[in-house]
Design an enzyme around this catalytic site. Structure first.
Site, PDB file in Angstrom:
ATOM      1  N   LYS A  65       0.806  -1.225   0.000  1.00  0.00           N
ATOM      2  CA  LYS A  65       0.000   0.000   0.000  1.00  0.00           C
ATOM      3  C   LYS A  65       0.839   1.274   0.000  1.00  0.00           C
ATOM      4  O   LYS A  65       0.357   2.346  -0.374  1.00  0.00           O
ATOM      5  CB  LYS A  65      -0.904  -0.001   1.230  1.00  0.00           C
ATOM      6  N   SER A 318       1.124  -9.921  -0.231  1.00  0.00           N
ATOM      7  CA  SER A 318       0.914  -8.475  -0.253  1.00  0.00           C
ATOM      8  C   SER A 318       1.051  -7.765   1.075  1.00  0.00           C
ATOM      9  O   SER A 318       1.195  -6.546   1.095  1.00  0.00           O
ATOM     10  CB  SER A 318      -0.440  -8.171  -0.894  1.00  0.00           C
TER      11      SER A 318
END
Lengths: 334, 334
Positions: A65, A318
C-alpha cells in the site's frame, strides 16, 4: 454568488476521475524506485513448478500500500497538501498513507474499523496519523470519510478507487517483471493477486498487459469474483461474515477498478480459511516470511490447486501485518 | 614405501590451511552474485537510531551458510568433486552444503546432531544429502566426520574452520556495503554478527576492514567471547547447557578463525534467552521476517543495549530455520 464548488481542475492529470494507465504506472514506478528498494522476488517450488513470490510484506509499512499512497500524496498540489488528506482503510492502506504523509509533512486522518488488528491501529498512530474508528458491520466507511471531508476539507485518498492508487500498486508488477528478466527469464504470463477492492489487481493488470490475471478473494468476501462473472459490480452480501483476511474485507469494487478488470478479462478465485492458513505456514517454512492472512490468499489459491500456475507466475505476498497471538495460533495449528 | 599421505597440493589456492583473505572474499562475492540475488538490507529504528539488518534468513536455504558452501564446493577439483563431500553442522551449514552439492552434482554426507530442529533435518534430506546423526553432548562431531572421511574418502567441508567458508560468508558484508552505498550512505563503521564458530564473523571482519566487529553469542556458549578476552582459544565448559540458539552451539572456534578475529580486535557480547526471544518478536513485528533464535542474537545485543550502535551498523539476521511450534511458543510469550 458564493463559491459552492472547488476551483475547476485545469490539469487533466490531477483529475481524480481520470482513467489509470500503463504510462501512469511507469511514472509511479520511477517515483517509487527513487524512494524504496525493490522487495525480493522469491522463487517457490509448488509440486515441481516454480512460482515467483513478490514479498511486499517487506515494505517499510509491511504492505504494498505504500506504493499507491506515495504516488497519490506526492502528486498533490501545494494547496491540496496544506489541507491534509483523509484515508479509509482496514490498516495497510492506513499505514501507507500515514507513512507518505509523514514524509511529506501532510496532515493525515484515517478512517479505520474498530476491529482492525491492534498492530495496524498502533502502527498507523505511531506514524503520526489521526485515527477515526467506525463499525465495519453497521457503518459505511465511505460515508464516515465523506462526513469528515465535509467538516474538515482535504483530499480523499481512497484505498482502491483512485487512479493514482491503482497506478502506484501496479509498480509492484513492473518491479517484479524487471527482477524476473534480470534472472534470465522471459516476462510473467500469469499474475495471481490478493484482491480486496481491486486496487492492486487493476494496477497489475495495467502493468503487465500480456499476462493472465487472477484476483483471489476469501470466502464470503468474493464480490469481485462474482462481479466479474456477472459483468456488473456486485456487493458483499453479509458484511458480518467472519474472515481472518481483514485486509481483503471490502464491500465492493469501484467502477474505476472494475473497468480495468473487465477490459483485461480478469477472473476471480475464492479461498477458504484453512487454505489461507496453510499458505501462511508455507510462507513461514519455505520463505521465512511473515505473511498476514489477506496477504496469503493468492498463494493459497495456487497451493490449493484452485489456480494453475503458468510458465512464469507472479504471486503477491501483499502484506505481513498480523497480530503475534493470531499468528502463533495459526502456526501452532500444524 | 606405501603412500601414507595424499598427493602434495600443487596449487596454493587449493590448500585448506591457507589464510582467508579479502581478495578471496571478493572472488567469492563474484561467484555468489552470479547465482544468488542480494538479500534485502532492511533499516530498523532502535530508539531513534537506524541499524541495517541483513536478511540472510531469505536465502534459498534460509541462512547465510549457502554463501560459504557455494564458494567451497564450486572450487573443488573434478577429482575432489567425484569423491564427494562430508559436512558437519547443526542444520544451516548442512542445508548450504546440500544445496551446493545438489546443484553441482556432488554426493554430500552431513553429520548432524540428533536433536537438531526437525525442519533442518528434513530440509537437508530433501536436498538429497545423506544425514548421519551424532549425540551433541557425548560425541565429538569432528571425530564422527573424521571417521566417515577415513571410511569413504572425500573432502571435509567444515562449518567454519575453512578458508573458503570464511571468505564465502564474508560476501554478505561486501553485498551489504554495496547496498548501503547505493542508498547514499557511507560504509559501515560497525558490524554486529551472530557467532557460533566464527565463520561469518571472521568473513565479515575480512570483508569490512574498517569497521568495528562484535561477535554475539548466547549464554553458556560464549567461548569466542571468552577466547577473545583471554587471548587464546577456550572451549564451551558445559556442552549440555540448554540454549534455543542451536545454530550457535559450537564447542570452540578454530585457529584459522581466531587468527582473523584477534588480528581485527574483535570483541564478544553475550545475550540471554529472553533477549533473543525479544529480538525474534521485533523481527516479526517490525520487519515481518521469521528469524530463528541463533539468527536473532546480534539484533538482541543491540536491542538489549549490550552493544551500542555505530553511525552505520550492520546486523546479521543470519537464519530463519525454526520449527513452527517453537516459533509459535516464542511469539505467544508476548
Amino acid at each position: 454568488m458564493t463559491q459552492q464548488s472547488p476551483e475547476p481542475l485545469t490539469d487533466p492529470a490531477l483529475d481524480p476521475a481520470r482513467a489509470p494507465s500503463l504510462a501512469g504506472v511507469e511514472r509511479a514506478a520511477a517515483k517509487v524506485a527513487a524512494l524504496l528498494p525493490p522487495t525480493p522476488l522469491l522463487p517457490l517450488d509448488i509440486d515441481g513448478v516454480t512460482v515467483w513470490c513478490k514479498a511486499e510484506c517487506l515494505q517499510p509499512v509491511g504492505a504494498f500500500k505504500i506504493r499507491g499512497a506515495w504516488h497519490r500524496l506526492s502528486d498533490l498540489t501545494a494547496e491540496q497538501a496544506a489541507a491534509g488528506v483523509v484515508g479509509v482503510s482496514s490498516g495497510n492502506h492506513a499505514q501507507g498513507v500515514a507513512w507518505a504523509a509523514k514524509r511529506l509533512g501532510i496532515r493525515a486522518t484515517i478512517v479505520m474499523p474498530g476491529n482492525a488488528p491492534a498492530m495496524k491501529l498502533a502502527a498507523t498512530r505511531a506514524l503520526g496519523a489521526e485515527v477515526v474508528l467506525y463499525d465495519r458491520v453497521t457503518e459505511s466507511r465511505d460515508a464516515v470519510a465523506a462526513k469528515l471531508l465535509a467538516e474538515r476539507g482535504g483530499t480523499l485518498v481512497h484505498a482502491y478507487g483512485d487512479p493514482w492508487i491503482i497506478e502506484g500498486q501496479g509498480t509492484a508488477g513492473l518491479e517484479a517483471e524487471g527482477q524476473l528478466r534480470a534472472r534470465g527469464f522471459a516476462g510473467f504470463d500469469k499474475v495471481v493477486a490478493c484482491c480486496g477492492g481491486g486496487g492492486l489487481t487493476a494496477g497489475l493488470a495495467l502493468a503487465l498487459p500480456d499476462a493472465e490475471i487472477v484476483a483471489v478473494e476469501p470466502e464470503g468476501w468474493d464480490d469481485v469474483t462474482r462481479s466479474l462473472a456477472a459483468g456488473e459490480i456486485m456487493s458483499v452480501e453479509d458484511m458480518a461474515h467472519p474472515t481472518e483476511c481483514d485486509a481483503l474485507q471490502t464491500p465492493e469494487t469501484w467502477p474505476i477498478n472494475f473497468a480495468v478488470l473487465q477490459a483485461r478479462g480478469v477472473r476471480g478465485a475464492v479461498v477458504t480459511r484453512e487454505e489461507v492458513r496453510h499458505a501462511m505456514r508455507v510462507a513461514f517454512e519455505k520463505l521465512h516470511l511473515v505473511v498476514e492472512p489477506g496477504g496469503a490468499a493468492a498463494l493459497a489459491a495456487l497451493l490449493a490447486g484452485k489456480v494453475a500456475p503458468g510458465a512464469a507466475t507472479l504471486v503477491t505476498l501483499s502484506g505481513g501485518n498480523v497480530d503475534p497471538q493470531k499468528y502463533a495460533e495459526i502456526l501452532a495449528g500444524y
